[in-house]
Scaffold this active site. Structure first.
Site, PDB file in Angstrom:
ATOM      1  N   HIS A  24       0.641  -1.372   0.034  1.00  0.00           N
ATOM      2  CA  HIS A  24      -0.032  -0.017   0.096  1.00  0.00           C
ATOM      3  C   HIS A  24       0.920   1.336   0.070  1.00  0.00           C
ATOM      4  O   HIS A  24       1.856   1.227   0.564  1.00  0.00           O
ATOM      5  CB  HIS A  24      -1.000  -0.186   1.189  1.00  0.00           C
ATOM      6  CG  HIS A  24      -1.764  -1.237   1.233  1.00  0.00           C
ATOM      7  ND1 HIS A  24      -3.148  -1.054   0.510  1.00  0.00           N
ATOM      8  CD2 HIS A  24      -1.819  -2.295   1.882  1.00  0.00           C
ATOM      9  CE1 HIS A  24      -3.824  -2.062   0.565  1.00  0.00           C
ATOM     10  NE2 HIS A  24      -3.081  -2.970   1.358  1.00  0.00           N
ATOM     11  N   ARG A  74      -7.975 -11.379   9.508  1.00  0.00           N
ATOM     12  CA  ARG A  74      -7.389 -10.010  10.130  1.00  0.00           C
ATOM     13  C   ARG A  74      -7.449 -10.086  11.613  1.00  0.00           C
ATOM     14  O   ARG A  74      -8.349 -10.288  12.181  1.00  0.00           O
ATOM     15  CB  ARG A  74      -8.368  -9.016   9.892  1.00  0.00           C
ATOM     16  CG  ARG A  74      -8.656  -8.775   8.207  1.00  0.00           C
ATOM     17  CD  ARG A  74      -9.686  -7.978   7.872  1.00  0.00           C
ATOM     18  NE  ARG A  74     -10.150  -7.535   6.503  1.00  0.00           N
ATOM     19  CZ  ARG A  74     -11.010  -8.550   6.037  1.00  0.00           C
ATOM     20  NH1 ARG A  74     -11.865  -9.275   6.605  1.00  0.00           N
ATOM     21  NH2 ARG A  74     -11.457  -8.080   4.604  1.00  0.00           N
ATOM     22  N   ILE A  90      -1.656  -6.244  13.920  1.00  0.00           N
ATOM     23  CA  ILE A  90      -1.046  -5.898  12.723  1.00  0.00           C
ATOM     24  C   ILE A  90      -1.793  -6.464  11.459  1.00  0.00           C
ATOM     25  O   ILE A  90      -1.278  -7.566  11.013  1.00  0.00           O
ATOM     26  CB  ILE A  90       0.603  -6.223  12.844  1.00  0.00           C
ATOM     27  CG1 ILE A  90       1.341  -5.941  14.022  1.00  0.00           C
ATOM     28  CG2 ILE A  90       1.187  -5.724  11.595  1.00  0.00           C
ATOM     29  CD1 ILE A  90       1.476  -4.551  14.341  1.00  0.00           C
ATOM     30  N   SER A 148      -3.835  -5.178   7.876  1.00  0.00           N
ATOM     31  CA  SER A 148      -3.450  -4.197   6.576  1.00  0.00           C
ATOM     32  C   SER A 148      -3.410  -2.887   6.892  1.00  0.00           C
ATOM     33  O   SER A 148      -4.154  -2.507   7.804  1.00  0.00           O
ATOM     34  CB  SER A 148      -4.333  -4.291   5.495  1.00  0.00           C
ATOM     35  OG  SER A 148      -3.938  -4.180   4.424  1.00  0.00           O
ATOM     36  N   CYS A 163       6.458 -29.571 -12.307  1.00  0.00           N
ATOM     37  CA  CYS A 163       5.094 -28.916 -12.125  1.00  0.00           C
ATOM     38  C   CYS A 163       4.962 -28.356 -13.693  1.00  0.00           C
ATOM     39  O   CYS A 163       5.577 -27.660 -14.108  1.00  0.00           O
ATOM     40  CB  CYS A 163       5.041 -27.823 -11.302  1.00  0.00           C
ATOM     41  SG  CYS A 163       3.684 -26.567 -11.231  1.00  0.00           S
TER      42      CYS A 163
HETATM   43  C1  LIG Z   1      -7.393 -10.739   4.442  1.00  0.00           C
HETATM   44  C2  LIG Z   1      -6.249 -10.134   4.773  1.00  0.00           C
HETATM   45  C3  LIG Z   1      -5.699  -9.163   3.723  1.00  0.00           C
HETATM   46  C4  LIG Z   1      -4.648  -8.427   3.839  1.00  0.00           C
HETATM   47  N1  LIG Z   1      -4.106  -7.782   3.165  1.00  0.00           N
HETATM   48  C5  LIG Z   1      -2.921  -7.118   3.183  1.00  0.00           C
HETATM   49  C6  LIG Z   1      -2.439  -6.445   2.184  1.00  0.00           C
HETATM   50  O1  LIG Z   1      -2.743  -6.256   0.747  1.00  0.00           O
HETATM   51  N2  LIG Z   1      -1.178  -5.542   2.233  1.00  0.00           N
HETATM   52  C7  LIG Z   1      -0.767  -5.478   3.590  1.00  0.00           C
HETATM   53  O2  LIG Z   1       0.291  -4.741   3.674  1.00  0.00           O
HETATM   54  N3  LIG Z   1      -1.198  -6.159   4.576  1.00  0.00           N
HETATM   55  C8  LIG Z   1      -2.435  -6.824   4.382  1.00  0.00           C
HETATM   56  N4  LIG Z   1      -2.710  -7.833   5.385  1.00  0.00           N
HETATM   57  C9  LIG Z   1      -2.320  -7.725   6.804  1.00  0.00           C
HETATM   58  C10 LIG Z   1      -1.008  -8.594   6.703  1.00  0.00           C
HETATM   59  O3  LIG Z   1      -1.243  -9.823   6.138  1.00  0.00           O
HETATM   60  C11 LIG Z   1      -0.486  -8.690   8.187  1.00  0.00           C
HETATM   61  O4  LIG Z   1      -0.444  -7.509   8.847  1.00  0.00           O
HETATM   62  C12 LIG Z   1       0.944  -9.570   8.369  1.00  0.00           C
HETATM   63  O5  LIG Z   1       0.619 -10.605   7.556  1.00  0.00           O
HETATM   64  C13 LIG Z   1       0.987  -9.825   9.734  1.00  0.00           C
HETATM   65  O6  LIG Z   1       2.141 -10.549  10.004  1.00  0.00           O
HETATM   66  P1  LIG Z   1       2.493 -11.058  11.361  1.00  0.00           P
HETATM   67  O7  LIG Z   1       3.734 -11.568  11.333  1.00  0.00           O
HETATM   68  O8  LIG Z   1       2.181 -10.038  12.322  1.00  0.00           O
HETATM   69  O9  LIG Z   1       1.470 -12.401  11.818  1.00  0.00           O
HETATM   70  P2  LIG Z   1       1.535 -13.827  11.395  1.00  0.00           P
HETATM   71  O10 LIG Z   1       1.912 -14.009   9.972  1.00  0.00           O
HETATM   72  O11 LIG Z   1       0.106 -14.523  11.865  1.00  0.00           O
HETATM   73  O12 LIG Z   1       2.670 -14.403  12.306  1.00  0.00           O
HETATM   74  C14 LIG Z   1       2.301 -14.788  13.935  1.00  0.00           C
HETATM   75  C15 LIG Z   1       3.029 -16.125  13.967  1.00  0.00           C
HETATM   76  O13 LIG Z   1       3.050 -16.336  15.185  1.00  0.00           O
HETATM   77  C16 LIG Z   1       2.779 -17.626  15.554  1.00  0.00           C
HETATM   78  N5  LIG Z   1       2.537 -18.003  16.849  1.00  0.00           N
HETATM   79  C17 LIG Z   1       1.164 -17.527  17.576  1.00  0.00           C
HETATM   80  N6  LIG Z   1       1.294 -18.023  18.690  1.00  0.00           N
HETATM   81  C18 LIG Z   1       2.146 -18.665  19.065  1.00  0.00           C
HETATM   82  C19 LIG Z   1       3.036 -19.315  20.123  1.00  0.00           C
HETATM   83  N7  LIG Z   1       2.072 -19.681  21.332  1.00  0.00           N
HETATM   84  N8  LIG Z   1       3.952 -20.073  19.981  1.00  0.00           N
HETATM   85  C20 LIG Z   1       4.802 -19.801  18.869  1.00  0.00           C
HETATM   86  N9  LIG Z   1       4.405 -19.218  17.822  1.00  0.00           N
HETATM   87  C21 LIG Z   1       3.049 -18.561  17.782  1.00  0.00           C
HETATM   88  C22 LIG Z   1       1.779 -18.209  14.409  1.00  0.00           C
HETATM   89  O14 LIG Z   1       1.830 -19.332  13.939  1.00  0.00           O
HETATM   90  C23 LIG Z   1       2.231 -17.194  13.139  1.00  0.00           C
HETATM   91  O15 LIG Z   1       3.089 -17.793  12.372  1.00  0.00           O
HETATM   92  C24 LIG Z   1      -3.980  -8.601   5.305  1.00  0.00           C
HETATM   93  C25 LIG Z   1      -4.464  -9.439   6.145  1.00  0.00           C
HETATM   94  C26 LIG Z   1      -5.699 -10.142   5.922  1.00  0.00           C
HETATM   95  C27 LIG Z   1      -6.182 -11.034   7.230  1.00  0.00           C
END
Ligand SMILES: Cc1cc2nc3c(=O)[nH]c(=O)nc-3n(C[C@H](O)[C@H](O)[C@H](O)COP(=O)(O)OP(=O)(O)OC[C@H]3O[C@@H](n4cnc5c(N)ncnc54)[C@H](O)[C@@H]3O)c2cc1C
Length: 486
Positions: A49, A313, A343, A345, A408
């Protein structure tokens, strides 16, 4: 004793680990899944974005702008597939055009460059498949598309290369703090650390409550998508967002966009809070997405759907009058615990700039960090054979004939690429992990023809005799395989 324990190996945990691995720190990441990129990072729209959407003055607005500045360099260093496509926020009537103008003003306040209001004629000239009733749009040059899995895999590989310990299949289930030390219990062991960084996505509220006071709650909101075949890939040239008027709940976040792999992604729907593990798609949710998309690009052919999926989300239950911002701060009650929560989008976009902000918080806690002399900022992705020219392909095949053995056929992925992926650290142990690293099985047949070969290669390379199928109930043709000891 570790200096830093990061919980969660998604895009955010990955970039935080990579950023901190520049310094003389002993770091560990715990991930409950079998591989990195197994949470929210796995299933989203993968848009970079430009930053006109967040409310000015918020952490989101600041980090989005910073991310756009550093993104090209980060992708270059980590060899992440990224393309600037530009975007159109489109309106179909005067009322939603008002929303377009508001976003323009917001974008200017946020420091977004190259924003422009386009007329109907200008839109149709660059998007000829658009509904001819389009009224106007906001064009943003800085919007892009990215490989979302690489946004976790690449920084994790680079962090590991720079000395970070990555512990997958280690769910953190208890944290205690005594004096200046955190005691972290996982399914396998107990660890000690001076600082804990909570990057647990949908589960960040649970991690926070293990050691802190209950200060926020995550309420997942599901979004459902279609992926259309590459033969629909030329239906849109830009990322298309649908502008919504004040009272319109239906169009929230609706996007039609090219993917980095040449397909079209359409979605997400917006649904009420659901279970944190519920990744199912529904006829109701998908039909809503389909009908909205057909209003925008009438000739989209949904019979060319190759996959449907859902993402969740990590929405924080803020009060009505509170800003729906990222939470990135040292916990108010527990010194040394840094929460990186809510965290949603544009969290994928902001992951590299979130990491810089977290590094500053770590410095406030531990004091000035000492840079390492031997930090290596570079990582190379798995060779994509179909991206090479004829001469380079022939050279590769001469060096390793397995690059000439196509596994593939839809995506043109060779056995050489699959083996390259398996021999990396972290090494994929599932078919899904292979897909995310090579795009194998991501094409028209969704692995229907290559699945058996993939299983054979993975079991041979990982030297495992017994394999267990772990059917993924919510996505047709997307079976994941998990290794067992033995
Ligand atoms: C539908 C949707 C569309 C989106 N579109 C966009 C977009 O187009 N552009 C954009 O910038 N953002 C977008 N986002 C937001 C973006 O996907 C997220 O902000 C980002 O992926 C978050 O990453 P994260 O590492 O915080 O979370 P995650 O990827 O969820 O990582 C957290 C990790 O912690 C692990 N975990 C949890 N609990 C424990 C525990 N107790 N012990 C060990 N490990 C644990 C989980 O298994 C996971 O792997 C979108 C989100 C959604 C849902």
């Amino acid at each position: 004793m570790y200096d830093i324990a990061i919980i969660g190996a998604g895009a955010v945990g990955g970039f935080v680990a990579r950023e901190l691995s520049r310094y003389n720190l002993k770091i560990v990441i715990f991930e409950k899944e079998v591989d990195v990129a197994g949470g929210v990072t796995k299933a989203n729209t993968a848009i970079i974005h430009s930053g006109y959407s967040p409310k000015p003055g918020t952490i989101k607005a600041k980090l989005n702008r910073e991310a756009i500045e550093i993104f090209p360099q980060v992708c270059k260093e980590l060899d992440i597939s990224y393309k600037k496509t530009g975007s159109l926020l489109i309106a179909f009537n005067e009322e939603s055009m008002e929303a377009v103008h508001k976003k323009y003003t917001r974008g200017i306040k946020n420091g977004v460059k190259s924003l422009k209001i386009l007329t109907k004629e200008e839109i149709l000239a660059i998007e000829p498949n658009m509904n001819k009733n389009v009224y106007g749009a906001l064009y943003s040059q800085d919007t892009g598309i990215v490989n979302n899995w690489d946004m976790a895999i690449a920084p994790c590989e680079n962090a590991v290369d720079n000395g970070v310990a990555l512990r997958t299949r280690e769910k953190v289930y208890r944290i205690n703090k005594s004096e200046d030390t955190f005691y972290i219990d996982t399914e396998k062991d107990q660890y000690q650390s001076k600082v804990v960084i909570n990057c647990a996505g949908l589960f960040s509220d649970e991690i926070n409550q293990m050691v802190g006071k209950k200060s926020f709650k995550i309420e997942p909101k599901k979004g459902q998508y279609f992926i259309l075949d590459k033969n629909q890939g030329s239906m849109v040239n830009h990322v298309i967002f649908l502008a919504k008027s004040e009272n319109d709940k239906n169009t929230k976040g609706m996007i039609i966009a090219p993917t980095i792999n040449g397909n079209i992604i359409i979605g997400p729907s917006s649904q009420n809070p659901c279970n944190k593990e519920d990744m199912s798609t529904t006829v109701f949710g998908l039909n809503k997405v389909k009908s909205l998309a057909k209003d925008v690009i009438p000739n989209l052919d949904f019979s060319k759907t190759i996959k449907t999926f859902a993402g969740l989300r990590p929405k924080v239950d803020f009060a009505e009058d509170e800003e729906n911002d990222f939470i990135i701060e040292e916990d108010q009650h527990v010194g040394g615990l840094i929460n990186v929560a809510g965290i949603k989008s544009p969290g994928l976009t902001c992951a590299p700039s979130i990491a810089l902000m977290v590094k500053d918080i770590v410095e406030n806690i531990l004091g000035k960090l000492q840079p390492k002399d031997d930090f290596n900022p570079y990582r190379k992705k798995v060779i994509r054979f179909n991206e090479l020219d004829e001469e380079e392909r022939n050279k590769r095949i001469k060096e390793n004939p397995l690059y000439g053995k196509i596994v593939c056929k839809c995506e043109n992925i060779s056995e050489g690429e699959i083996i390259d992926a398996i021999r990396r650290n972290p090494s994929p142990t599932t078919i899904k992990g292979l897909k995310f690293r090579t795009m194998v099985g991501m094409g028209r047949c969704q692995g229907g023809f290559c699945m058996c070969s993939l299983i054979e290669i993975l079991s041979r390379e990982s030297n495992k005799k017994r394999l267990r199928w772990d059917g993924d109930k919510n996505s047709l043709g997307d079976k994941s395989m998990e290794k067992m000891d033995g």
